[in-house]
Design an enzyme around this catalytic site. Structure first.
Site, short mmCIF file in Angstrom:
data_model
loop_
_atom_site.label_atom_id
_atom_site.label_comp_id
_atom_site.label_asym_id
_atom_site.label_seq_id
_atom_site.Cartn_x
_atom_site.Cartn_y
_atom_site.Cartn_z
N LYS A 23 0.83 -1.20 0.00
CA LYS A 23 0.00 0.00 0.00
C LYS A 23 0.87 1.25 0.00
CE LYS A 23 -4.18 -1.81 2.18
NZ LYS A 23 -5.10 -1.70 3.33
N HIS A 51 -7.49 -13.31 0.75
CA HIS A 51 -7.03 -12.71 2.00
C HIS A 51 -7.00 -13.72 3.15
CE1 HIS A 51 -5.75 -8.65 2.82
NE2 HIS A 51 -6.28 -8.68 4.03
N HIS A 63 2.13 -3.86 7.80
CA HIS A 63 1.18 -3.06 8.57
C HIS A 63 1.88 -1.82 9.12
CE1 HIS A 63 -1.58 -6.73 9.61
NE2 HIS A 63 -1.85 -6.20 8.43
#
Length: 297
Positions: A171, A243, A269
Site C-alpha cells: 500500500k 485474504h 502493517h
C-alpha cells in the site's frame, strides 16, 4: 467551485503527495462523488459546507444502511478531501475535522487450519495447463502472506530465490522484503522454468510472475475465483478469499511464537495494533495453559 477540476487535482494530490495505490485513490474519489451527489440534491455549495452540513450528509448516507466500517472509511475520505482543499484551495477550515468516527468492533478474521490449506492445494488439478501455476499461487499466498494485489503485481525481477527473499510493492507504493520458504520456492521455480516459459506473453508483461493463458497478468477476480473453485471442490464451509491465506499466514506465525514486530514487518502493517488481531488463540490452547499452569487445575 468546479467539481471536475477539483476532483482532478485531488486525484493528482493523492497520487503524488500521498503516494496512494490506484485502489485507494478510486475509493477516495468515490467518497467525493457521494458528497458531490448530496450537494447536487440539496443545492449545497462546496465552498460553504459546514460541519452541520456534513453531519446531515452522513445521516443521509446512513439511510442506505451502510456498515460502521464503511461509514468510518467514508468519513476518513471526506476528512482527507477537505484537508486537501485547505492546502491546495486555501480553504479556511476543515468542517470534517471534529466529526466523530463510528465505533468499529474488530472482527477476528477467517483463518484456515494447516489441514484445510493442505486440502485446498491438494485439490488442484496438476494435469490442467494452469495447475502448476495455481499451486505456486497458493504456496506464495500462504508462504509469504501477500495481499492479492501484491501477488498480481509480483515481478520476476523482484524474486531473490537464491537468498530466499522476495520484494513486493504494498500500500502506498511502499516496498518491503519478505522471506520465502522452501515449499513456495520449489513450486514457483517449477512454474517459471517448466510452465510459464512455454506460454505466450504480451509485450510489456514479461516481468510479471503470474500470467493468464493470453499472457496478461492475473486479475484479483481471477485469483478469487481459483480459490472459490477449490473451496467448493473440498466442500469447505468457510467463506474464504485470497485474504484468508494472508490471515492464516499471520495467525499460524503468531500461534507458533513468532515475534509480533517481525510479523508486522512481513505483512506491511503501519500500526502494530492491526497485527495484534492475530494474537487470538484457540480455546483448546487456552484450556491447556490453564490445565498446565494454574494451581487449582
Amino acid at each position: 467551485m468546479d467539481w471536475v477540476s477539483i476532483k482532478k487535482d485531488f486525484k493528482r494530490y493523492l497520487l503524488l503527495e500521498r503516494g496512494l495505490s490506484n485502489n485507494s485513490i478510486d475509493a477516495y474519489l468515490n467518497d467525493v462523488q457521494k458528497l458531490q451527489r448530496y450537494c447536487d440534491i440539496t443545492e449545497l455549495n462546496l465552498s460553504e459546507i459546514s460541519s452541520k452540513d456534513l453531519q446531515k450528509f452522513l445521516t443521509w448516507m446512513n439511510d442506505f444502511d451502510i456498515a460502521a466500517y464503511t461509514q468510518a472509511r467514508l468519513l476518513s475520505g471526506i476528512k482527507t478531501f477537505f484537508a486537501f482543499l485547505q492546502i491546495e484551495y486555501d480553504r479556511d477550515n476543515n468542517p470534517a475535522e471534529l466529526l466523530e468516527t463510528p465505533r468499529i468492533t474488530r472482527k477476528i478474521p477467517q483463518v484456515l487450519s494447516i489441514q484445510e490449506i493442505d486440502d485446498l492445494i491438494a485439490a488442484i488439478d496438476l494435469s490442467a495447463p494452469e495447475g502448476m501455476r495455481n499451486k505456486a499461487i497458493l504456496e506464495v499466498l500462504y508462504g509469504c502472506g501477500l495481499r492479492v494485489s501484491e501477488l498480481c503485481n509480483l515481478k520476476i525481477s523482484n524474486l531473490f530465490l537464491d537468498v530466499e527473499f522476495i520484494k513486493v510493492e504494498g500500500k502506498g507504493n511502499k516496498e518491503r522484503l519478505i522471506p520465502i520458504g522452501e515449499q513456495a520456492i520449489k513450486y514457483l521455480k517449477i512454474y517459471l522454468e517448466e510452465v510459464r516459459i512455454h506460454q505466450p506473453i504480451k509485450m510489456g508483461m514479461e516481468d510479471y510472475v503470474f500470467l493468464n493463458r493470453r499472457g496478461n497478468p492475473l486479475s484479483r477476480v481471477m485469483i478469487f475465483l481459483i480459490i472459490k473453485d477449490l473451496a467448493a471442490k473440498i466442500k469447505l464451509r468457510k467463506e474464504i478469499s485470497p485474504h484468508s491465506f494472508r490471515h492464516s499466514f499471520a495467525s499460524h506465525l503468531v500461534e507458533g511464537g513468532a515475534d509480533l514486530r517481525a510479523v508486522q514487518d512481513m505483512l506491511g502493517h503501519e500500526s502494530i495494533t492491526t497485527t495484534e488481531i492475530y494474537t487470538h488463540i484457540d480455546k483448546e490452547y487456552l484450556q491447556s495453559v490453564i490445565t498446565q499452569y494454574h494451581p487449582r487445575s
